[in-house]
Design an enzyme around this catalytic site. Structure first.
Site, mmCIF file in Angstrom:
data_model
loop_
_atom_site.group_PDB
_atom_site.id
_atom_site.type_symbol
_atom_site.label_atom_id
_atom_site.label_comp_id
_atom_site.label_asym_id
_atom_site.label_seq_id
_atom_site.Cartn_x
_atom_site.Cartn_y
_atom_site.Cartn_z
ATOM 1 C CB CYS A 164 12.298 47.397 34.157
ATOM 2 S SG CYS A 164 12.563 47.999 35.832
ATOM 3 C CG HIS A 217 5.083 40.848 56.919
ATOM 4 N ND1 HIS A 217 6.253 41.097 57.597
ATOM 5 C CD2 HIS A 217 4.610 39.665 57.407
ATOM 6 C CE1 HIS A 217 6.486 40.111 58.466
ATOM 7 N NE2 HIS A 217 5.515 39.229 58.354
HETATM 8 C C1 RB5 Z 1 16.622 50.158 30.774
HETATM 9 O O1 RB5 Z 1 17.916 50.230 30.286
HETATM 10 C C2 RB5 Z 1 16.620 50.216 32.300
HETATM 11 O O2 RB5 Z 1 16.972 51.479 32.727
HETATM 12 C C3 RB5 Z 1 15.258 49.805 32.828
HETATM 13 O O3 RB5 Z 1 14.964 48.509 32.396
HETATM 14 C C4 RB5 Z 1 15.123 49.771 34.349
HETATM 15 O O4 RB5 Z 1 16.169 49.063 34.926
HETATM 16 C C5 RB5 Z 1 14.876 51.064 35.007
HETATM 17 O O5 RB5 Z 1 14.729 51.171 36.218
#
Ligand code: RB5
Length: 158
Positions: A73, A106
């Protein structure tokens, strides 16, 4: 790459919009290595919610459908929070080659988590190589993982 039982390693990969470009590259790199890579989405750069993607990969690893998982993400933080709720999942948020290596040596991490907005894309192939190519050290680290398993059993009454 094989599991040691002659079966191809299966790795499920997911990202939200914040990790979309990394996911594309990761799928390509895994295919080059002839790893059985399952892309669970998101399949466009449209905004999506990281918990929906994290659940797909973490559940597959937790239930043994996938040998390992990779989640991306923007920061890696949301994916980590969700993935580590699943029993048996040891998801590691990795920012460089050193933490990739340590997460295997680990922690026997079975899910690699990356933040596309907070890490250097030039080291992505090396992070992947090291993460896939490093074995768990066992020994005192196994004792610590056993404590996590005991804790999971207590918490989830399994
Ligand atoms: C999306 O904008 C962002 O919040 C997501 O990709 C991530 O970083 C969340 O933890």
């Amino acid at each position: 790459m094989s599991t040691g039982h002659g079966k191809k390693v299966s790795i499920w990969v997911g990202s939200d919009h914040g990790g979309f470009e990394y996911k594309k590259e990761i799928i390509g790199l895994l295919k080059d290595k002839e790893i059985d890579a399952e892309d669970v989405g998101n399949f466009t750069k449209e905004s999506s919610d990281y918990p929906d993607l994290a659940v797909k990969v973490a559940q597959a690893v937790s239930e043994g459908k996938a040998d390992k998982g990779i989640l991306v993400c923007g920061s890696g933080i949301g994916m980590s929070i969700v993935a580590n709720k699943f029993p048996g999942v040891r998801a590691a948020l990795v920012h460089n080659v050193e933490t990739a290596k340590l997460s295997r040596l680990h922690n026997n991490a079975n899910i690699l988590i990356l933040g596309e907005r907070v890490s250097d894309p030039r080291i992505l192939p090396e992070i992947l190589n090291v993460w896939l190519g490093t074995d768990f050290e066992g020994g005192r680290h196994q004792r610590r993982l056993d404590k996590i398993t005991t804790l999971e059993k207590k918490l989830y009454k399994k």
